[in-house]
Design an enzyme around this catalytic site. Structure first.
Site, mmCIF file in Angstrom:
data_model
loop_
_atom_site.group_PDB
_atom_site.id
_atom_site.type_symbol
_atom_site.label_atom_id
_atom_site.label_comp_id
_atom_site.label_asym_id
_atom_site.label_seq_id
_atom_site.Cartn_x
_atom_site.Cartn_y
_atom_site.Cartn_z
ATOM 1 N N HIS C 60 0.822 -2.027 -0.062
ATOM 2 C CA HIS C 60 0.220 -0.469 -0.003
ATOM 3 C C HIS C 60 0.655 1.044 -0.122
ATOM 4 O O HIS C 60 1.254 1.144 0.690
ATOM 5 C CB HIS C 60 -0.443 -0.313 1.435
ATOM 6 N N ASN C 94 -4.768 6.751 -7.078
ATOM 7 C CA ASN C 94 -4.914 7.842 -6.953
ATOM 8 C C ASN C 94 -4.651 8.826 -7.452
ATOM 9 O O ASN C 94 -3.545 9.709 -7.006
ATOM 10 C CB ASN C 94 -5.691 8.684 -5.391
ATOM 11 N N HIS C 234 -5.874 -1.057 5.451
ATOM 12 C CA HIS C 234 -5.421 -0.171 7.070
ATOM 13 C C HIS C 234 -6.365 0.174 8.056
ATOM 14 O O HIS C 234 -7.497 1.015 8.007
ATOM 15 C CB HIS C 234 -5.496 1.392 6.283
ATOM 16 N N ASN C 280 -5.719 8.483 7.479
ATOM 17 C CA ASN C 280 -7.134 8.054 7.321
ATOM 18 C C ASN C 280 -6.907 6.928 7.019
ATOM 19 O O ASN C 280 -6.635 6.442 5.967
ATOM 20 C CB ASN C 280 -7.475 8.876 6.907
ATOM 21 N N ASP C 307 1.084 2.493 3.915
ATOM 22 C CA ASP C 307 0.043 3.034 2.989
ATOM 23 C C ASP C 307 1.265 5.339 2.823
ATOM 24 O O ASP C 307 0.689 5.544 3.476
ATOM 25 C CB ASP C 307 -1.047 3.079 4.863
ATOM 26 N N HIS C 311 3.445 13.691 1.504
ATOM 27 C CA HIS C 311 2.906 15.152 1.006
ATOM 28 C C HIS C 311 3.816 16.360 0.902
ATOM 29 O O HIS C 311 5.093 15.863 1.409
ATOM 30 C CB HIS C 311 1.884 15.453 1.762
ATOM 31 N N PHE C 325 -4.665 14.157 4.547
ATOM 32 C CA PHE C 325 -4.760 13.180 5.331
ATOM 33 C C PHE C 325 -3.141 11.982 4.823
ATOM 34 O O PHE C 325 -2.676 12.331 3.441
ATOM 35 C CB PHE C 325 -5.735 12.236 4.866
#
Lengths: 181, 306, 428
Positions: C60, C94, C234, C280, C307, C311, C325
């Site tokens: 992930h 995404n 997650h 999240n 995950d 950023h 998140f």
């Protein structure tokens, strides 16, 4: 159940009659040049094949032979409890301009022949349609007559004529039956 | 021996002898369609009402042609602009038609069971021309006729039905009929289009068409309903075509001669490519002509009675 | 190039081996496995006290390319993975454009091939729905054929129940799992923190634990009904685990993963309003952390996955409520696992290797890694005892959004071998 009253024609008689019918057809049509044979199913078809074979032997030729199922053209379909089983029409050649020799086993009320004529007209425009029957037992309900008759047998309306052919019934014979008990 | 029922509502539970009788009778009517005068008189004086509550050009025309060829009088009824759109119930519509002494009703409706209901409220013979996703018996009959005409038999043939099985009345009727006649049936399509527990009808299920084609004799390709299904049951026509579309290449990979059928109308180059639809193994056009013969046979065998 | 790895402890759950062995590796292929191997030409790497495991996979990861290269690229993400002890990652869809078309898959595969010489295998997870909008199915068959190993709308749930049902049915035809980011949108709208005492005290908008639990319960019923393959991303609450535990016992194809931060941190961390604690699903309570560890131990949780969500600095340097998140995780995961799970006797080394390698590969139907003579080497090398301090400025990732800066950890990855390449996490 019906009881046998008399045997009208036996095996030998059957053969002689078909031979004579074949020769009459040839005589009237001056040979086999323009004729086609159509037998009415079921037993008329077998008689037609025999007559056709005889003609072919005598004239050293081959004929176009077809069979006609008149079920769809019957005038008595309305009001029947079930629709009769179709046997199928098999005429794989064009009848227009031909002399169609229509052959059946027994001529009775004439309604079968009427149906056969209507069906033939829907299939083409023959030059002539000539009718040959093994047995004519009278009691016509329509103005129909045969050109060639094997045997005239006067009958009572309630009596019945049974034609047996080898291919279906195992023997060649014509039987007269008493009325139903 | 007559048909067991005075209606043709579906092939579910229809005896083998009855299916056989219809197929055999259709042979004679098929011959009539080759004559110069394509008309026979058995239904002279009978009136047949075609009640099509769902749009259909080809089935309606096919029935109409069959009725006219049998010399019946034909009454056409289309749902839009009719009393139904003004709120009249199905029962009243049918009763009104019957009051006009109609002998037989051919009905197509979007609700499963509509013809079954109709057969209980009117006296006329009812013929199901398609009820929702339930049955389309004359289509399956003409499909079986066409297979028998091409391959000589139905017993033990392997027939694969490909497409949106869940929503297909053609699939269901074919399954009922083919199983009765002793064929082996496989349904194929994305998992989202195979209804649950369909194996209980005696069919096998496959999701990858390339896996099943090497053992298939006949492939019946169903039309993909664009309007309803794209995006929810399958992502796009393109993906459907790539994974299930019947193309020449896919057939060659199968390595055997497969007879190709389709109930129509075809989405060219979606479920079937143009060259396969027009190929020598496709019997799609024969299906159309045989459809008229089958419908004539059904009308003939059901007509009569009071 | 020849490498002779000497005296390492080979921990291989596939064969059950746990013993000190030497490996001779020539041009990326395992030439010999044995004791007291020698080689004249090989570079000798002394691994006494260190662990040799089948290559770890992080299933992930957000690689952010195409579209968000300022956060991370495939190249930098692979470098971070290798530094973190991973030989493979799954990248989430995404991106921009999203992975809902095979062209994006091919782009990613091409980029991965040239990153670090192709050392890290990148397995794309494709979107379930077109543009991840949750309305129409993406071309799942085409994506699977092009190389997608699973489907997910991660970042978002597949909320439409009927669509989730169809996705499970459809993807099962190709043997690919649907990975669900379980979060009921209506229940969690606008939320940023776990609904609980901390959020109450801090006045933060909430994401109730229900939002995850309800969706997982629903999805497990769908998976049971359809026979589809279902994986929960997650997991974060004890009740979610209980539901998954029951689903597994009932024979449903359900698997799940946990992030290191969910077995280490709690929502108490939010009192600082540091956005590096905003992710999240949100950090939950200590009870949930204990439940995660119990779930890892009893096998309810199959895999550890980070995950990894890079950023940029500016993006996270805002009010808590507004910040995006997510935190990065590739370069701290193994260290945190060794410290908190192995070091505190939650898992054995063997089990840890299962969570990082064997199990995630099996969930994704990737072939098992065979550590045998003749096979290509796909190995993660670990030092389970070295103490070190997490130093984000030295990370290989483009981004620095981690809460673990300055953490003292025991155990770290030291290197990876895969596809004929070698990469060392620290200078040897």
């Amino acid at each position: 159940m019906r009881r046998l009253k008399a045997q009208i024609i036996d095996q030998d008689g059957f053969d002689r009659t078909t031979i004579r019918l074949a020769h009459e057809i040839l005589e009237k049509n001056r040979g086999a040049g323009n004729i086609v044979i159509v037998g009415i199913r079921t037993r008329g078809e077998f008689i037609a094949r025999r007559i056709a074979r005889i003609i072919e032997e005598v004239e050293h030729t081959t004929l176009q032979i077809g069979s006609l199922d008149i079920t769809l053209y019957r005038d008595d379909l309305l009001g029947k409890l079930e629709q009769p089983q179709l046997k199928g029409t098999d005429i794989l050649f064009d009848i227009s301009g031909k002399d169609v020799i229509l052959i059946d086993d027994v001529l009775f009320t004439g309604r079968t022949i009427r149906a056969a004529l209507d069906e033939l007209i829907d299939l083409g425009r023959p030059r002539t349609i000539q009718l040959a029957v093994l047995i004519d037992r009278g009691h016509r309900q329509l103005p129909i007559r045969a050109d060639y008759v094997g045997k005239n047998i006067p009958t009572a309306a309630q009596e019945s004529i049974r034609v047996h052919v080898k291919e279906v019934d195992g023997e060649d014979a014509v039987l007269l039956m008493h009325p139903e008990e | 021996m007559p048909l067991q029922s005075r209606h043709l509502l579906g092939l579910d539970g229809m005896r083998r002898e009855d299916i056989q009788l219809i197929l055999d009778t259709a042979v004679s009517f098929r011959e009539v369609l080759d004559r110069p005068i394509k008309k026979v008189p058995p239904l002279t004086g009978k009136t047949v009402a075609n009640m099509f509550f769902e749009n259909s050009t080809r089935t309606r025309l096919s029935f109409e042609l069959a009725e006219r060829r049998l010399s019946a009088d034909v009454l056409g009824f289309a749902a839009t602009g009719s009393s139904v759109s003004k709120g009249e119930t199905l029962k009243d519509t049918a009763r009104n038609i019957e009051a006009m002494k109609v002998d037989m009703v051919v009905m197509r409706h979007s609700a499963a069971g509509a013809p079954h209901y109709l057969s209980r409220v009117i006296e006329a013979n009812v013929i199901n021309a398609g009820d929702g996703s339930h049955e389309h018996p004359t289509q399956a009959l003409l499909d079986m006729y066409t297979i028998r005409e091409k391959l000589g038999r139905l017993q033990d043939l392997h027939v694969c039905i490909l497409g949106d099985i869940s929503h297909s009345r053609v699939a269901r009727s074919n399954i009922f009929g083919l199983k009765t006649m002793g064929a082996r049936v496989t349904v194929c399509g994305p998992a989202t289009m195979i209804p649950r527990e369909i194996t209980r009808l005696g069919v096998e299920v496959c999701h990858h068409i390339d896996d099943v084609l090497p053992s298939v004799d006949v492939l019946n390709v169903l039309r993909i309903q664009l309007e309803r299904d794209a995006g929810r049951l399958f992502p796009s026509l393109r993906e459907y075509h790539n994974f299930y579309g019947i193309t020449r290449k896919r057939l060659e990979k199968a390595g055997r001669t497969i007879t190709i059928m389709h109930p129509g109308p075809i989405n060219r180059d979606v479920e079937i490519s143009a060259d396969v639809a027009d190929s020598e193994h496709s019997v799609i056009l024969q299906q159309v002509l045989n459809g008229v013969a089958i419908r004539m046979a059904v009308l003939y065998l059901l007509s009569s009675r009071t | 190039m020849q490498l002779l790895l000497k005296n390492g402890r080979l921990v291989d759950p596939l064969t059950g081996r746990d013993e000190a062995l030497d490996l001779l590796i020539t041009d990326g292929r395992i030439d010999r496995i044995g004791h007291s191997l020698t080689s004249a030409s090989a570079q000798v790497i002394e691994l006494r006290g260190k662990v040799i495991a089948p290559g770890f996979i992080d299933m992930h990861v957000h690689l952010r390319e195409p579209g968000f290269e300022y956060k991370e690229t495939i190249a930098s993400g692979c470098a971070a993975a290798a530094a973190g002890g991973f030989t493979a990652v799954c990248c989430m869809p995404n991106t921009n454009p999203p992975i809902d078309d095979e062209s994006v898959i091919r782009f990613i595969q091409a980029r991965a091939k040239v990153a670090l010489g192709g050392l890290v295998d990148v397995y794309p997870v494709a979107a379930v729905t077109m543009a991840r909008k949750g309305e129409h199915l993406a071309p799942l068959a085409e994506l699977a054929t092009a190389g997608a190993v699973a489907f997910s709308d991660d970042g978002d749930p597949v909320a439409d129940t009927e669509l989730m049902r169809r996705a499970l049915e459809y993807s099962a035809m190709f043997g690919k799992p649907v990975i669900q980011h379980a979060q009921d949108p209506a229940l969690s709208k606008g939320g940023v923190a776990n609904e609980g005492f901390v959020a109450t005290s801090l006045g933060l908008p909430v994401i109730p634990r229900l939002a995850e639990e309800i969706m997982v319960a629903r999805d497990i019923r769908l998976a049971a009904y359809t026979g589809g393959l279902y994986h929960v991303a997650h997991v974060s609450t004890a009740e979610t685990l209980a539901t998954i535990r029951k689903g597994k016992a009932d024979g449903v194809h359900v698997t799940c993963e946990v992030t290191p931060h969910h077995f280490v941190l709690t929502d108490e961390s939010l009192r600082s309003f540091d956005t590096n604690f905003k992710m999240n699903p949100p950090l939950r309570t200590q009870d949930d952390v204990e439940a995660m560890k119990a779930g890892l131990r009893d096998g309810t949780i199959d895999a550890i996955a980070t995950d990894h969500a890079p950023h940029s600095f500016d993006e996270k340097e805002v009010e808590f409520q507004v910040a995006p998140f997510g935190i990065i995780g590739l370069e701290t995961a193994v260290g945190l696992a060794l410290t908190e799970l192995l070091g505190k006797n939650v898992l054995s080394l063997y089990q840890l290797v299962e969570k990082f390698s064997l199990n995630p590969r099996r969930i994704l139907h990737l072939p098992d890694i065979k550590i045998e003579e003749g096979e290509m080497a796909n190995l993660s090398l670990l030092d389970p005892v070295t103490e070190w301090v997490v130093d984000p400025p030295s990370f290989r990732s483009h981004s620095r959004n981690t809460p673990f800066g300055g953490y003292h950890l025991t155990g770290r990855p030291i290197g990876v071998l895969n596809n004929g390449q070698v990469h060392w996490s620290t200078p040897s």
